[in-house]
Scaffold this active site. Structure first.
Site, PDB file in Angstrom:
ATOM      1  N   ASP A 194    -147.558 -81.175  -5.402  1.00  0.00           N
ATOM      2  CA  ASP A 194    -148.425 -82.337  -5.212  1.00  0.00           C
ATOM      3  C   ASP A 194    -149.255 -82.169  -3.927  1.00  0.00           C
ATOM      4  OD1 ASP A 194    -148.706 -85.296  -6.402  1.00  0.00           O
ATOM      5  OD2 ASP A 194    -148.581 -85.492  -4.219  1.00  0.00           O
ATOM      6  N   HIS A 216    -143.269 -85.270 -13.278  1.00  0.00           N
ATOM      7  CA  HIS A 216    -143.966 -84.831 -12.073  1.00  0.00           C
ATOM      8  C   HIS A 216    -142.993 -84.380 -10.985  1.00  0.00           C
ATOM      9  CE1 HIS A 216    -147.086 -84.650  -9.042  1.00  0.00           C
ATOM     10  NE2 HIS A 216    -146.438 -85.521  -8.283  1.00  0.00           N
TER      11      HIS A 216
END
Length: 292
Positions: free
Chosen positions: A107, A272
């Site tokens: 990320d 994620h």
């Protein structure tokens, strides 16, 4: 209660421009640096770091502006430019005696890792990227109704003042919404860890917004300059991501191939937060990368 990576030493190490970073360091062998994402801290690597520490010196810092690391005032866009945050990591590793190391990012940390790979090709031996495309490409692929998934990018791109006030006024709800929406397996994030993420994020609203604001400004400028110059990542690169290409209508592997000629592109069925949800898969991907 302060959570820590079992068996790892907690340190404060010099970054760039007088910034100090908090880091957990453990294991022995060739160095691997793991960079966390949003809205998290280095704790997200607790399972992967443990799996790698038998063969590698594993270094897990909190990024500038996050966790227990320094949070300098954003006196200009360069303070939270990924170029500055990448320089932090190179400085931190050098302070531990490592002038070359593998770098894995998730990320926001993956954006820092990407910039480090372009700016410091002589230092980064291998590059691992979890669940992003580069900043310039991110803005290009976020189009139409499906792009609503990235609403926070647009909110935090706004001029200073309103985004910070809005987020600070409901910090747990704001940051917690991402922990909920992006999780494929909520059980992989225990309540103690979730609480640590929320507390750390609530204490860092201004610097987190500054980090995101830089990605709508100076980071785009830096990526565009590299694209125009034909710059590419010189080291082996592994990208592991959800199938965002299918969801948003673009060819994710092709996007990465343009930047990384030596590319291993993998899709995961994890959510994620894949380092917490599928640590065996991610650790295996890192080992495969380091073997190239």
């Amino acid at each position: 209660m302060t959570l820590a990576l079992p068996g790892f030493e907690q340190m404060r190490l010099p970054g760039a421009d007088g910034v100090e970073l908090a880091a957990a360091v453990g294991g022995s062998g060739s160095p691997v640096v793991l960079l966390h994402g949003f809205p998290q801290t280095h704790l997200m690597w607790r399972h992967v770091a443990e799996r790698l520490a038998d063969e590698h010196t594993v270094i897990c810092p909190d990024l500038r502006g996050y966790g227990a690391s320094d949070k300098p005032a954003a006196t200009g866009p360069e303070v939270y430019a990924k170029r500055s945050m990448a320089a932090d990591i190179v400085s931190l590793a050098a302070a531990l005696g490592h002038d070359r190391f593998a770098l894995i990012g998730h990320d926001r940390g993956a954006l820092v890792a990407f910039r480090a790979g372009l700016d410091h090709p002589e230092t980064i031996t291998h590059l691992g990227i979890l669940d992003i495309v580069p900043t310039l490409d991110m803005w290009n692929v976020l189009k139409g109704v499906p792009a609503a998934v990235g609403y926070h990018l647009y909110l935090m791109a706004q001029p200073p003042g309103l985004p910070e006030a809005m987020i600070a006024g409901s910090a747990d709800a704001f940051f917690g919404s991402f922990l909920d929406a992006w999780a494929g397996d909520p059980a992989a994030m225990p309540e103690t860890v979730r609480a640590a993420y929320l507390a750390a994020s609530a204490a860092a609203v201004t610097s987190i917004v500054a980090d995101y604001r830089a990605s709508a400004d100076i980071d785009v400028t830096h990526d565009q300059a590299d694209l125009d110059a034909g710059s590419q990542l010189a080291m082996p690169v592994t990208v592991v991501q959800q199938d965002w290409g299918a969801q948003l209508g673009y060819d994710a592997a092709a996007v990465w191939k343009a930047w990384a000629p030596d590319l291993d592109h993998r899709l995961t069925r994890a959510g994620h937060f894949m380092a917490e949800e599928a640590p065996d898969e991610i650790a295996a991907a890192v080992r495969d990368l380091l073997a190239r």
